[in-house]
Design a protein around this motif. Structure first.
Motif, short mmCIF file in Angstrom:
data_model
loop_
_atom_site.label_atom_id
_atom_site.label_comp_id
_atom_site.label_asym_id
_atom_site.label_seq_id
_atom_site.Cartn_x
_atom_site.Cartn_y
_atom_site.Cartn_z
N UNK A 158 -10.29 6.87 -14.27
CA UNK A 158 -10.25 7.88 -15.32
C UNK A 158 -11.64 8.50 -15.45
N UNK A 159 -11.74 9.75 -15.11
CA UNK A 159 -13.04 10.45 -15.10
C UNK A 159 -13.28 11.25 -16.37
N UNK A 160 -12.22 11.58 -17.11
CA UNK A 160 -12.36 12.38 -18.32
C UNK A 160 -12.86 11.51 -19.48
N UNK A 161 -13.56 12.14 -20.41
CA UNK A 161 -14.01 11.45 -21.61
C UNK A 161 -12.86 11.33 -22.60
N UNK A 162 -12.69 10.15 -23.17
CA UNK A 162 -11.64 9.95 -24.17
C UNK A 162 -12.20 10.30 -25.54
N UNK A 163 -11.67 11.36 -26.15
CA UNK A 163 -12.22 11.84 -27.42
C UNK A 163 -11.83 10.93 -28.58
N UNK A 164 -10.62 10.38 -28.53
CA UNK A 164 -10.12 9.55 -29.62
C UNK A 164 -9.93 8.12 -29.11
N UNK A 165 -10.77 7.19 -29.57
CA UNK A 165 -10.70 5.81 -29.11
C UNK A 165 -9.35 5.17 -29.36
N UNK B 110 0.84 -1.19 0.00
CA UNK B 110 0.00 0.00 0.00
C UNK B 110 0.88 1.24 0.00
N UNK B 111 0.39 2.31 -0.61
CA UNK B 111 1.08 3.61 -0.56
C UNK B 111 0.06 4.69 -0.87
N UNK B 112 0.36 5.89 -0.40
CA UNK B 112 -0.55 7.02 -0.63
C UNK B 112 -0.19 7.71 -1.93
N UNK B 113 -1.19 7.89 -2.77
CA UNK B 113 -0.97 8.54 -4.06
C UNK B 113 -1.89 9.75 -4.17
N UNK B 114 -1.32 10.95 -4.31
CA UNK B 114 -2.17 12.14 -4.51
C UNK B 114 -3.04 11.97 -5.76
N UNK B 115 -4.31 12.30 -5.63
CA UNK B 115 -5.25 12.09 -6.72
C UNK B 115 -4.86 12.85 -7.98
N UNK B 116 -4.20 14.00 -7.81
CA UNK B 116 -3.86 14.80 -8.99
C UNK B 116 -2.72 14.19 -9.82
N UNK B 117 -2.12 13.11 -9.33
CA UNK B 117 -1.09 12.43 -10.11
C UNK B 117 -1.66 11.30 -10.98
N UNK B 118 -2.96 11.05 -10.86
CA UNK B 118 -3.59 10.04 -11.71
C UNK B 118 -3.88 10.66 -13.07
N UNK B 119 -3.16 10.22 -14.09
CA UNK B 119 -3.30 10.80 -15.43
C UNK B 119 -4.71 10.54 -15.97
N UNK C 275 3.19 2.86 -13.89
CA UNK C 275 3.08 2.85 -12.43
C UNK C 275 1.68 2.38 -12.05
N UNK C 276 1.60 1.44 -11.11
CA UNK C 276 0.37 0.70 -10.87
C UNK C 276 -0.33 1.10 -9.57
N UNK C 277 -1.55 0.58 -9.41
CA UNK C 277 -2.36 0.89 -8.24
C UNK C 277 -1.77 0.27 -6.97
N UNK D 85 -0.69 5.40 -13.57
CA UNK D 85 -1.70 4.49 -14.11
C UNK D 85 -1.75 4.51 -15.64
N UNK D 86 -2.90 4.21 -16.23
CA UNK D 86 -3.00 3.84 -17.65
C UNK D 86 -2.42 4.87 -18.61
N UNK D 87 -2.72 6.14 -18.42
CA UNK D 87 -2.21 7.19 -19.31
C UNK D 87 -0.99 7.88 -18.74
N UNK D 88 -0.37 7.28 -17.76
CA UNK D 88 0.73 7.90 -17.04
C UNK D 88 2.09 7.63 -17.64
N UNK D 89 3.12 7.90 -16.85
CA UNK D 89 4.52 7.76 -17.27
C UNK D 89 4.97 6.32 -17.15
N UNK D 90 6.23 6.08 -17.53
CA UNK D 90 6.74 4.72 -17.63
C UNK D 90 7.93 4.48 -16.71
N UNK D 91 8.20 3.20 -16.52
CA UNK D 91 9.32 2.76 -15.70
C UNK D 91 10.04 1.64 -16.44
N UNK D 92 11.36 1.64 -16.39
CA UNK D 92 12.13 0.54 -16.98
C UNK D 92 12.95 -0.12 -15.88
N UNK D 93 12.67 -1.38 -15.64
CA UNK D 93 13.38 -2.18 -14.65
C UNK D 93 14.36 -3.07 -15.41
#
Length: 342
Positions: free
Chosen positions: A153-160, A7-16, A298-300, A333-341
């Motif tokens: 994800x609360x925003x509407x996706x304009x382009x499928x 578990x970890x705390x994630x500020x809501x405004x960082x969810x893309x 980055x995951x939930x 999350x889904x539309x967010x940044x990436x990580x390389x391990x």
């Protein structure tokens, strides 16, 4: 192990909420799993971390517009269906809302061209349903269905197409393999030009993506089945890469789970083509058979995906990387940044 240690705390405004205009403009956090060192880059810099002779393995599943809105035929009450798994022909496993009012025998109507009969009831809103229609099902679904974006994800996706990878090919997923969303055809061409192989597997993302863990002990969790395919062409590339000492690099946890499923089936022998259903659950203590490095988002918190990346890099290293990503205001999350391990 207790689930709460992930578990970890994630500020809501960082969810893309929306994808970037340029797929490759995401940020990239690199984590060296040997020494725990962390560096920050642009996603295009991934090329610098790939060596000639390595193989990138990508999941070419294609997301179907799996969310349907309709009504109950007898009452006219609103109903929502999320398609998860094509059992056979026109029979699907799905999640329905409101689950308490949609029982076995209920008939749901979606416009004038599609009906669904509930044939079985499962738990947590799960239902099996059979579609009745005239015409071609996938064409009807394209007209009536909506992209099944995750609930955060609360925003509407304009382009499928922005919820599809540029190499999406085989229809069947209820969610995108989101690590692949960062790639463009141009970037893949650059990677190939450096002498890096690009190979494909298919895993249709299903029920497990939408259901949280409901147990306290990690060992008690059971993954839902997802259908995968690893073609012989990919098997040949993997075998050649291994023989030459190159790395097998999974793009996304779905590719990783497919590779590890096949690795378990093939044992110490060469990799051969394979397809079927997998329930593989990878968490710390697991010994990887094929995957040596991983490109991922980055995951939930407390998700099976955080546990998978922790199996590869170690829990402490992953938690440190996640907290640094939060401190540096990476998008999650889904539309967010990436990580390389690696």
């Amino acid at each position: 192990m207790n689930v709460d240690i992930y578990d970890f705390e994630l500020p809501e405004d960082l969810i893309a909420q929306t994808p970037l205009l340029d797929r490759t403009a995401s940020r990239l956090l690199t984590l060296n799993k040997q020494n725990g060192s962390i560096q920050h880059h642009n996603f295009k810099d991934i090329v610098d971390y790939l060596n000639p002779g390595d193989t990138l393995v990508l999941n070419d599943t294609r997301v179907i517009p799996a969310r349907l809105f309709g009504v109950k035929e007898d009452t006219g009450a609103k109903a929502e269906v999320l398609l998860l798994k094509n059992v056979e022909h026109d029979t699907w496993e799905a999640l329905v809302k409101p689950a308490k009012r949609i029982k076995q025998g209920s008939v749901l109507v979606f416009g004038e061209e599609l009906k669904a009969i509930i044939t079985e009831e499962g738990d947590m809103g799960g239902r099996t349903l059979k579609f009745v229609y005239t015409g071609i099902f996938n064409e009807i679904l394209d007209r009536l269905g909506q992209m099944p974006l995750p609930p955060y994800i609360k925003e509407t996706l304009e382009d499928k197409d922005r919820y599809q990878t540029v190499y999406a090919k085989n229809e069947g997923s209820a969610a995108a393999p989101t690590a692949g969303l960062h790639f463009t055809e141009e970037l893949l061409d650059t990677i190939r030009a450096k002498g890096i192989h690009v190979a494909f597997v298919t895993l249709h993302v299903g029920l497990g993506t939408f259901r949280p863990m409901s147990v306290d002990r990690i060992e008690d969790h059971v993954m839902h089945e997802e259908y995968y395919t690893l073609p012989q062409e990919t098997a040949d590339i993997i075998n050649e890469t291994k023989s030459r000492g190159g790395r097998i690099i999974a793009v996304g946890t779905t590719s990783a789970r497919t590779l590890e499923t096949v690795a378990q089936k093939c044992g110490q022998g060469p990799i051969v083509k394979s397809s079927g259903w997998t329930q593989i659950f990878i968490y710390p203590g697991y010994k990887f058979g094929l995957v040596q490095a991983l490109i991922t988002n980055f995951h939930l918190p407390k998700s099976t995906l955080v546990m998978l990346v922790s199996a590869l890099a170690g829990r402490d290293a992953i938690m440190k990387a996640y907290y640094e990503a939060i401190d540096q205001e990476y998008r999650f999350f889904s539309f967010g940044d990436a990580m390389f391990i690696y």
